[in-house]
Write a protein that holds these residues in place. Structure first.
Motif, PDB file in Angstrom:
ATOM      1  N   ALA A  93       0.829  -1.207   0.000  1.00 28.13           N
ATOM      2  CA  ALA A  93       0.000   0.000   0.000  1.00 28.13           C
ATOM      3  C   ALA A  93       0.866   1.260   0.000  1.00 28.13           C
ATOM      4  N   GLU A  94       1.909   1.282   0.809  1.00 28.35           N
ATOM      5  CA  GLU A  94       2.793   2.456   0.861  1.00 28.35           C
ATOM      6  C   GLU A  94       3.459   2.701  -0.492  1.00 28.35           C
ATOM      7  N   ALA A  95       4.012   1.645  -1.078  1.00 30.62           N
ATOM      8  CA  ALA A  95       4.704   1.785  -2.358  1.00 30.62           C
ATOM      9  C   ALA A  95       3.727   2.147  -3.472  1.00 30.62           C
ATOM     10  N   TYR A  96       2.568   1.528  -3.482  1.00 27.68           N
ATOM     11  CA  TYR A  96       1.569   1.804  -4.514  1.00 27.68           C
ATOM     12  C   TYR A  96       1.077   3.245  -4.407  1.00 27.68           C
ATOM     13  N   ASP A  97       0.731   3.656  -3.181  1.00 24.43           N
ATOM     14  CA  ASP A  97       0.231   5.018  -2.968  1.00 24.43           C
ATOM     15  C   ASP A  97       1.277   6.074  -3.318  1.00 24.43           C
ATOM     16  N   ALA A  98       2.555   5.726  -3.170  1.00 27.84           N
ATOM     17  CA  ALA A  98       3.643   6.651  -3.496  1.00 27.84           C
ATOM     18  C   ALA A  98       3.967   6.659  -4.998  1.00 27.84           C
ATOM     19  N   GLY A  99       3.250   5.854  -5.773  1.00 23.44           N
ATOM     20  CA  GLY A  99       3.476   5.803  -7.212  1.00 23.44           C
ATOM     21  C   GLY A  99       4.703   5.006  -7.617  1.00 23.44           C
ATOM     22  N   LYS A 100       5.189   4.146  -6.727  1.00 26.62           N
ATOM     23  CA  LYS A 100       6.390   3.357  -7.007  1.00 26.62           C
ATOM     24  C   LYS A 100       6.081   2.063  -7.755  1.00 26.62           C
ATOM     25  N   ILE A 101       4.796   1.700  -7.822  1.00 28.10           N
ATOM     26  CA  ILE A 101       4.377   0.450  -8.463  1.00 28.10           C
ATOM     27  C   ILE A 101       3.406   0.774  -9.589  1.00 28.10           C
ATOM     28  N   SER A 102       3.644   0.189 -10.745  1.00 30.77           N
ATOM     29  CA  SER A 102       2.688   0.237 -11.846  1.00 30.77           C
ATOM     30  C   SER A 102       2.029  -1.137 -11.886  1.00 30.77           C
ATOM     31  N   ALA A 103       0.719  -1.187 -11.693  1.00 31.01           N
ATOM     32  CA  ALA A 103       0.019  -2.472 -11.654  1.00 31.01           C
ATOM     33  C   ALA A 103      -1.258  -2.383 -12.480  1.00 31.01           C
ATOM     34  N   SER A 104      -1.417  -3.336 -13.395  1.00 29.71           N
ATOM     35  CA  SER A 104      -2.631  -3.372 -14.204  1.00 29.71           C
ATOM     36  C   SER A 104      -3.184  -4.785 -14.206  1.00 29.71           C
ATOM     37  N   GLY A 105      -4.485  -4.882 -14.238  1.00 32.79           N
ATOM     38  CA  GLY A 105      -5.149  -6.180 -14.246  1.00 32.79           C
ATOM     39  C   GLY A 105      -5.772  -6.486 -12.894  1.00 32.79           C
ATOM     40  N   VAL A 106      -6.812  -7.304 -12.928  1.00 31.05           N
ATOM     41  CA  VAL A 106      -7.571  -7.591 -11.708  1.00 31.05           C
ATOM     42  C   VAL A 106      -6.804  -8.444 -10.696  1.00 31.05           C
ATOM     43  N   ARG A 107      -5.764  -9.131 -11.121  1.00 28.63           N
ATOM     44  CA  ARG A 107      -4.985  -9.975 -10.224  1.00 28.63           C
ATOM     45  C   ARG A 107      -3.598  -9.393  -9.922  1.00 28.63           C
ATOM     46  N   SER A 108      -3.418  -8.114 -10.177  1.00 27.33           N
ATOM     47  CA  SER A 108      -2.082  -7.533 -10.060  1.00 27.33           C
ATOM     48  C   SER A 108      -1.704  -7.089  -8.653  1.00 27.33           C
ATOM     49  N   ASP A 109      -2.608  -7.142  -7.705  1.00 28.15           N
ATOM     50  CA  ASP A 109      -2.292  -6.775  -6.329  1.00 28.15           C
ATOM     51  C   ASP A 109      -1.547  -7.936  -5.672  1.00 28.15           C
ATOM     52  N   LEU A 110      -0.270  -7.754  -5.407  1.00 29.92           N
ATOM     53  CA  LEU A 110       0.561  -8.815  -4.831  1.00 29.92           C
ATOM     54  C   LEU A 110       0.737  -8.668  -3.315  1.00 29.92           C
ATOM     55  N   SER A 111      -0.084  -7.850  -2.685  1.00 28.28           N
ATOM     56  CA  SER A 111       0.082  -7.585  -1.254  1.00 28.28           C
ATOM     57  C   SER A 111      -0.023  -8.841  -0.395  1.00 28.28           C
ATOM     58  N   SER A 112      -0.800  -9.814  -0.835  1.00 27.16           N
ATOM     59  CA  SER A 112      -0.941 -11.040  -0.030  1.00 27.16           C
ATOM     60  C   SER A 112       0.282 -11.952  -0.125  1.00 27.16           C
ATOM     61  N   GLN A 113       1.137 -11.740  -1.116  1.00 26.20           N
ATOM     62  CA  GLN A 113       2.341 -12.548  -1.278  1.00 26.20           C
ATOM     63  C   GLN A 113       3.591 -11.877  -0.681  1.00 26.20           C
ATOM     64  N   LEU A 114       3.468 -10.620  -0.268  1.00 27.74           N
ATOM     65  CA  LEU A 114       4.643  -9.866   0.186  1.00 27.74           C
ATOM     66  C   LEU A 114       4.436  -9.362   1.612  1.00 27.74           C
ATOM     67  N   PRO A 115       5.485  -9.262   2.403  1.00 26.60           N
ATOM     68  CA  PRO A 115       6.860  -9.599   2.085  1.00 26.60           C
ATOM     69  C   PRO A 115       7.048 -11.113   1.987  1.00 26.60           C
ATOM     70  N   LEU A 116       8.162 -11.507   1.419  1.00 27.23           N
ATOM     71  CA  LEU A 116       8.481 -12.935   1.308  1.00 27.23           C
ATOM     72  C   LEU A 116       8.756 -13.474   2.716  1.00 27.23           C
ATOM     73  N   ALA A 117       8.332 -14.679   2.975  1.00 31.53           N
ATOM     74  CA  ALA A 117       8.333 -15.248   4.323  1.00 31.53           C
ATOM     75  C   ALA A 117       9.682 -15.231   5.024  1.00 31.53           C
ATOM     76  N   GLN A 118      10.766 -15.472   4.333  1.00 30.01           N
ATOM     77  CA  GLN A 118      12.075 -15.568   4.983  1.00 30.01           C
ATOM     78  C   GLN A 118      12.586 -14.221   5.481  1.00 30.01           C
ATOM     79  N   TRP A 119      11.994 -13.124   5.090  1.00 28.61           N
ATOM     80  CA  TRP A 119      12.510 -11.826   5.494  1.00 28.61           C
ATOM     81  C   TRP A 119      11.614 -11.266   6.553  1.00 28.61           C
TER      82      TRP A 119
END
Length: 119
Positions: A93-119
């Motif tokens: 949300a922070e990166a998207y709202d800051a305009g750092k992410i270009s995302a198109s398509g209904v499945r383009s929200d990757l927030s549920s996959q990030l951050p990666l578990a090991q970090w």
């Protein structure tokens, strides 16, 4: 032919170096490619194309896959944004709202996959 995999020790070292402030091209490229590899492992599939130019792009997330042309779900961002998202230094949300992410398509929200578990 399968893409060569990034060695986990080298990839982790590159991520740590970038988190410590390195802007060396080899560190940034290694970190991006390693984290893309981790994302591909964590969310396999062909529904979303995740692009981090100039260092890499993957297809990930289960669901309908495309076979030709521009995929319907595309996410693109710069290297440092990808590293920050994948490691939990910034939220989707922070990166998207800051305009750092270009995302198109209904499945383009990757927030549920990030951050990666090991970090």
């Amino acid at each position: 032919m399968a893409k060569p995999r990034v060695d986990p020790v080298e990839g982790h070292a590159a991520v740590v170096a970038v988190q410590a402030g390195s802007t060396e091209r080899n560190d940034v490229a290694g970190a991006v490619r390693y984290l893309l590899q981790m994302m591909s492992d964590a969310a396999p599939g062909h529904t979303v194309e995740l692009r981090v130019p100039p260092f890499g792009a993957i297809q990930c997330v289960e669901g309908p896959e495309h076979t030709r042309g521009t995929p319907p779900n595309v996410v693109e961002m710069d290297s440092l944004t990808w590293i920050a998202l994948a490691t939990g230094m910034v939220s989707w949300a922070e990166a998207y709202d800051a305009g750092k992410i270009s995302a198109s398509g209904v499945r383009s929200d990757l927030s549920s996959q990030l951050p990666l578990a090991q970090w």
